[in-house]
Structure formats: C-alpha cells, structure tokens
Design an enzyme around this catalytic site. Sequence first.
Site, PDB file in Angstrom:
ATOM      1  N   ARG A 243       0.618  -1.247  -0.269  1.00 64.86           N
ATOM      2  CA  ARG A 243       0.123   0.041   0.043  1.00 64.86           C
ATOM      3  C   ARG A 243       0.848   1.211   0.121  1.00 64.86           C
ATOM      4  O   ARG A 243       0.510   2.239  -0.103  1.00 64.86           O
ATOM      5  CB  ARG A 243      -0.991   0.162   1.287  1.00 64.86           C
ATOM      6  CG  ARG A 243      -2.278   0.968   1.313  1.00 64.86           C
ATOM      7  CD  ARG A 243      -3.287   0.511   2.125  1.00 64.86           C
ATOM      8  NE  ARG A 243      -2.761  -0.219   3.187  1.00 64.86           N
ATOM      9  CZ  ARG A 243      -2.282  -0.063   4.448  1.00 64.86           C
ATOM     10  NH1 ARG A 243      -2.100   1.119   4.563  1.00 64.86           N
ATOM     11  NH2 ARG A 243      -2.111  -0.888   5.345  1.00 64.86           N
TER      12      ARG A 243
ATOM     13  N   TYR B 221     -17.569  14.153 -16.317  1.00 63.92           N
ATOM     14  CA  TYR B 221     -17.788  12.978 -16.363  1.00 63.92           C
ATOM     15  C   TYR B 221     -19.042  12.692 -15.047  1.00 63.92           C
ATOM     16  O   TYR B 221     -18.941  13.156 -14.033  1.00 63.92           O
ATOM     17  CB  TYR B 221     -16.901  12.030 -15.944  1.00 63.92           C
ATOM     18  CG  TYR B 221     -17.099  10.530 -15.451  1.00 63.92           C
ATOM     19  CD1 TYR B 221     -17.908   9.671 -16.363  1.00 63.92           C
ATOM     20  CD2 TYR B 221     -16.579   9.806 -14.504  1.00 63.92           C
ATOM     21  CE1 TYR B 221     -18.210   8.282 -16.077  1.00 63.92           C
ATOM     22  CE2 TYR B 221     -16.755   8.573 -14.063  1.00 63.92           C
ATOM     23  CZ  TYR B 221     -17.658   7.919 -14.939  1.00 63.92           C
ATOM     24  OH  TYR B 221     -17.908   6.556 -14.540  1.00 63.92           O
TER      25      TYR B 221
ATOM     26  N   ASP C  21      -8.728  16.843 -15.711  1.00 64.80           N
ATOM     27  CA  ASP C  21      -8.619  15.292 -16.068  1.00 64.80           C
ATOM     28  C   ASP C  21      -8.383  15.037 -17.817  1.00 64.80           C
ATOM     29  O   ASP C  21      -9.055  15.646 -18.518  1.00 64.80           O
ATOM     30  CB  ASP C  21     -10.201  14.889 -15.663  1.00 64.80           C
ATOM     31  CG  ASP C  21     -10.360  13.454 -16.115  1.00 64.80           C
ATOM     32  OD1 ASP C  21      -9.686  12.975 -16.878  1.00 64.80           O
ATOM     33  OD2 ASP C  21     -11.436  12.699 -15.603  1.00 64.80           O
TER      34      ASP C  21
ATOM     35  N   LYS D 111      -8.808   3.810 -19.300  1.00 65.05           N
ATOM     36  CA  LYS D 111      -9.351   3.980 -20.838  1.00 65.05           C
ATOM     37  C   LYS D 111      -8.227   3.810 -21.671  1.00 65.05           C
ATOM     38  O   LYS D 111      -7.590   2.746 -21.925  1.00 65.05           O
ATOM     39  CB  LYS D 111     -10.000   5.345 -20.893  1.00 65.05           C
ATOM     40  CG  LYS D 111     -10.834   5.644 -19.491  1.00 65.05           C
ATOM     41  CD  LYS D 111     -12.198   4.817 -19.618  1.00 65.05           C
ATOM     42  CE  LYS D 111     -13.048   5.281 -18.651  1.00 65.05           C
ATOM     43  NZ  LYS D 111     -14.133   4.386 -18.269  1.00 65.05           N
TER      44      LYS D 111
HETATM   45  C1  LIG Z   1     -13.407  11.535 -18.391  1.00 59.59           C
HETATM   46  C2  LIG Z   1     -13.365  10.381 -17.047  1.00 59.59           C
HETATM   47  N1  LIG Z   1     -12.669  10.485 -15.996  1.00 59.59           N
HETATM   48  C3  LIG Z   1     -12.611   9.578 -14.803  1.00 59.59           C
HETATM   49  C4  LIG Z   1     -13.368   8.322 -15.083  1.00 59.59           C
HETATM   50  C5  LIG Z   1     -13.354   7.441 -13.986  1.00 59.59           C
HETATM   51  O1  LIG Z   1     -12.493   6.492 -14.236  1.00 59.59           O
HETATM   52  P1  LIG Z   1     -12.634   4.805 -13.739  1.00 59.59           P
HETATM   53  O2  LIG Z   1     -13.779   4.087 -14.217  1.00 59.59           O
HETATM   54  O3  LIG Z   1     -11.220   4.386 -14.041  1.00 59.59           O
HETATM   55  O4  LIG Z   1     -12.675   5.099 -12.111  1.00 59.59           O
HETATM   56  C6  LIG Z   1     -14.136   8.216 -16.281  1.00 59.59           C
HETATM   57  C7  LIG Z   1     -15.043   6.992 -16.278  1.00 59.59           C
HETATM   58  O5  LIG Z   1     -15.318   6.673 -17.382  1.00 59.59           O
HETATM   59  C8  LIG Z   1     -14.021   9.179 -17.134  1.00 59.59           C
HETATM   60  O6  LIG Z   1     -14.753   9.221 -18.520  1.00 59.59           O
END
Ligand SMILES: Cc1ncc(COP(=O)(O)O)c(C=O)c1O
Length: 398
Positions: A60, A114, A187, A212
């Site tokens: 961890r 998101y 992000d 992704k």
């Molecule tokens: C732009 C974006 N950021 C963060 C996330 C969250 O990622 P995770 O599904 O790996 O938790 C997503 C998930 O679809 C996303 O589209």
Amino acid sequence: MDRKELGAGTRVVRAARSLPPGQGEPVVPPLVQSVAFDYGSAAEQDAVFGGERPGYVYGRYGTPTAAALERALAELDGVEAVTCFVTGMAAIAAAVDACAISRGGRVVAQEDCYGQTRALFERWVRERSADIVFVDTTDRGAVEAALRTKPTALLYAEAIANPLLRVNDVAGLARLARENGASLAVDATFATPVLFRPAGLGATMVIHSLTKYINGHGDVMGGSVGGSAELARAMRDRTILDGGYLPPHEAWLAIRGMRTLALRVWRQCESALVVARHLAKHPKVARVHYPGLPDHPQHEVAKRQFGGLYGAVVSLALRDDTKPAAFRFLDALELAVSATTVGDLFTEVLSPPISSHRRLPAEERKRLGITDGFLRISVGIEDPDDIIADLDRALDRV
Ligand SMILES: Cc1ncc(COP(=O)(O)O)c(C=O)c1O
C-alpha cells in the site's frame, strides 16, 4: 537452529523467494507481486520506513512495478511525479479531497464533466457541506466570475469532456486559476498524453483514468494523479491511509498496454474524424459532437491545443431523440460493443443518460444536451469502413 537440515514444510515455504541470479536485463519490467519487502537488518528497514532511504516496505506504500508505471507516466506528462490508484475515480477523489475539500477549500468545477465525478462532487456538497459550483468551463467569463465570487482552492476541468466533448482551453484556465490563487486540475483521460501535456500549459494536477486509453485493452482499471513532488507526497499519504493504491498486476498490464498508446490513439483519432464526417451527413442524425469538425464550438482551441488530433470519441444526437430509438440503435450493433467505457481497441457505444450520467437529474441532463437520443461512440482501431457500415446498419433500425 539445532536441526542441520530444514524440513520439507519449511523448505517449500522458503523456496524460490527471488529469481536465481543471471546475466541480462529483462526487456519488459518484472512483475513484482510481493506485498512485503525484507531487509538485511532492522535498522535498514527502519530507515526505509522513515523515508531516510528509498525502498519498498509494503504494497500500500508503493511497489516496484507500480513505480515503473508512475515513472513512465511522469515522463509522458512532463510532471515531477505521479501516483497510481485502483481506479480513475479513486484518483479524482484523492486529489480533489486532499487539495480542496478536506481543507474546506472551494471548488469551481466543469458542469458537464464525467457523470460520476459530478455525482461525487454533489455528494460532498450534501454530506460535507463542500462549497462546489458548477460552470461552463469553456465560457471564460463564467469561470472568471465564479473564481472572483469567493477565494477558490481548485478549478477542475476535463481536457475533452465526457460526453459532450467540449474542449477546454487549458492555458487560458491555468491563467485564470493563477490570477485568482487557485490550482488547476485537468482530467486528461479523453485527450491522453498523445494529444497534449496539460502541465506544460500550467495545470497543477493531471489526472487520468488508466482504465481508458492508457491501458486500452479493456482488462485493467486504474487511475493516476500527476504534478509536483509535494503533491505526490500528499497522494502517497492517501494511498497509505485510505488504501486505493494500484496493485502490481494491474500496473504491469497498464505498462504493457501503454506501449502502444501512441499508435492506437493516432489510428483512433484518424478514424474518428472519418466517422464524424460521415455521421454529420446522415439523415437520421440531428447533431454530431466532435472537436475535429469545423462547426464544433471549440474547434479552433482543439486545433491549436492538440496539434491536429481531435480525440477518438464522437457523440451524436439522433433525430428521433427518444430512448426507444437509442435502444434500437444499440441493439442493432454487430461490430461495436454496447459498453460503459471508452478508449479500448474495439469500438464501444454508450447511451450516457442510462449509464455514465444516470445520476444527473433529468432536467440537468436535458439542459446540458444529454438527451434520450444522445449516444457516445469510442472509435476503435478496426477498419474505419467496417465501423461506419456497423453504425449505418444500426441507424437504419432507428
Ligand atoms: C473522463 C473520465 N474521468 C474519470 C473516469 C473514471 O475512471 P474509472 O472508471 O477508471 O474510475 C471516467 C470513467 O468513465 C471518465 O470518463
């Protein structure tokens, strides 16, 4: 020990603790799955635990395989350090909480981020009385007004937003944040380090869902937060106390996936432009959202910021803007998978109102333009003609 020879029970437990010595560097990083790390002396272990010497103590706190991924991501994004988490959401939660919420700091966030990120922020508003305001971050005046209303700790935006694909001018947002004493978190999941490096444009924090494009094979979940060494220390404290550090096997797979990131993204962006142009002429499609199309509201920003690539997600609104029409479309797909993710090798299609943005109140979804006939297509690396034929077949059924 009194016994000359160890018993079989002891020998099997002690055996094969490390690889036999041999010449040659492995050409891929070894997967070090060990939870704990042994040291020659307690004093040495004490020094590592105390941070006086570099090293690993417990899964961890950090592991060699995740560290290899973190170093690679830091280099890709041009930041001092990166910390990896079990999911993108864990990364977002750790970063925003540490840098703003837990200190009572205000957040100005992108209204069309998101859906689960927005839901998390709204939960903090409800449960922790957090001061979070949502704005259209592509509207400079709106951001400026929100930042000027009250001292703000963090401005939060997505480089290419999910699912409306609005493109944020990161250099512009960084300037506004700086002028108003706020940090900027970006992000960059949909943009990837192939399109641009937000830190070079002034972002203080760069977040990716590794799930992704960076992994890209649909078999790993992960997230990362990159920025200064000081931020990395705060993130490490989060993984130690809150848990949520990326396990070694996931890190190893993500490194494997990341090797082809540029090849995949180049191909996917090229195909996405072809798909977007095709869909824009289709009679069953009312509107296509794609930053590469000249009618996209931030086309010029995207062109300048991403150097000729526009991402590989294309969204559309069906002319028959209803749930049954969207369902007929999804059920008719033969090649593309109807799946709640983006950025994989294969084409994936999603209805955001029933999935990623389900928690948003219906009126807010509608106000933003995420209507019942709104669909998001993550273009894969298949032959573009086959992707288009599949989408056309599905549109025929609408
Ligand atoms: C732009 C974006 N950021 C963060 C996330 C969250 O990622 P995770 O599904 O790996 O938790 C997503 C998930 O679809 C996303 O589209």
